[in-house]
Write a protein that holds these residues in place. Sequence first.
Motif, short mmCIF file in Angstrom:
data_model
loop_
_atom_site.label_atom_id
_atom_site.label_comp_id
_atom_site.label_asym_id
_atom_site.label_seq_id
_atom_site.Cartn_x
_atom_site.Cartn_y
_atom_site.Cartn_z
N GLU A 84 0.88 -1.17 0.00
CA GLU A 84 0.00 0.00 0.00
C GLU A 84 0.91 1.21 0.00
N GLY A 85 0.99 1.87 -1.15
CA GLY A 85 1.93 2.96 -1.29
C GLY A 85 3.35 2.42 -1.25
N ASN A 86 4.16 2.97 -0.39
CA ASN A 86 5.55 2.51 -0.24
C ASN A 86 5.71 1.54 0.92
N ARG A 87 4.62 1.05 1.45
CA ARG A 87 4.65 0.22 2.66
C ARG A 87 4.19 -1.20 2.37
N ALA A 88 5.00 -2.16 2.78
CA ALA A 88 4.61 -3.57 2.65
C ALA A 88 3.76 -3.97 3.85
N ILE A 89 2.62 -4.56 3.58
CA ILE A 89 1.71 -5.03 4.62
C ILE A 89 1.77 -6.55 4.64
N ARG A 90 1.85 -7.13 5.84
CA ARG A 90 1.91 -8.59 5.98
C ARG A 90 0.95 -9.05 7.06
N ILE A 91 0.28 -10.16 6.77
CA ILE A 91 -0.60 -10.80 7.75
C ILE A 91 -0.17 -12.25 7.87
N THR A 92 -0.08 -12.73 9.11
CA THR A 92 0.14 -14.15 9.36
C THR A 92 -1.13 -14.73 9.97
N GLN A 93 -1.14 -16.01 10.21
CA GLN A 93 -2.29 -16.73 10.78
C GLN A 93 -3.38 -16.90 9.72
N SER A 94 -3.60 -18.11 9.29
CA SER A 94 -4.49 -18.38 8.17
C SER A 94 -5.92 -17.90 8.39
N VAL A 95 -6.45 -18.04 9.58
CA VAL A 95 -7.83 -17.60 9.82
C VAL A 95 -7.93 -16.08 9.69
N ALA A 96 -6.95 -15.35 10.20
CA ALA A 96 -6.94 -13.89 10.07
C ALA A 96 -6.80 -13.49 8.60
N ILE A 97 -5.98 -14.21 7.85
CA ILE A 97 -5.81 -13.91 6.43
C ILE A 97 -7.13 -14.15 5.70
#
Length: 117
Positions: A84-97
């Motif tokens: 998003e813009g110049n920022r990398a966003i990361r999510i872990t945990q399959s249910v949250a994803i």
Amino acid sequence: TSPSHPCQGPRALIGTLMADEKEKYTLYGYWRSSCTWRVRLVLAIKGIPYRYVPVNLFASEHLSPEFKNDKAGMQQVPVLEWNEGNRAIRITQSVAICEFLEETNAGPPLLPRDPYS
């Protein structure tokens, strides 16, 4: 041996991308991980294009300093990443994803809107 069913094996859902679609998401995962498969199934059901990057757990790739610092502080898979813009966003945990993908993307709903219907 190769899988006898077309839905078996590590590359079964990779081919669901259209050649002209731009992948917004990158999924880091291990092909034998049920949690990675959970996310891959949601991406496929909702028709979301993505790039898959294999992480070999048996070779301890998830424990490498590069993976810890760049991808996931918890050193686990799956990890969903996008910019998003110049920022990398990361999510872990399959249910949250899966919940994030459901709430932010069109496509068939994963659950009925009315739980009593």
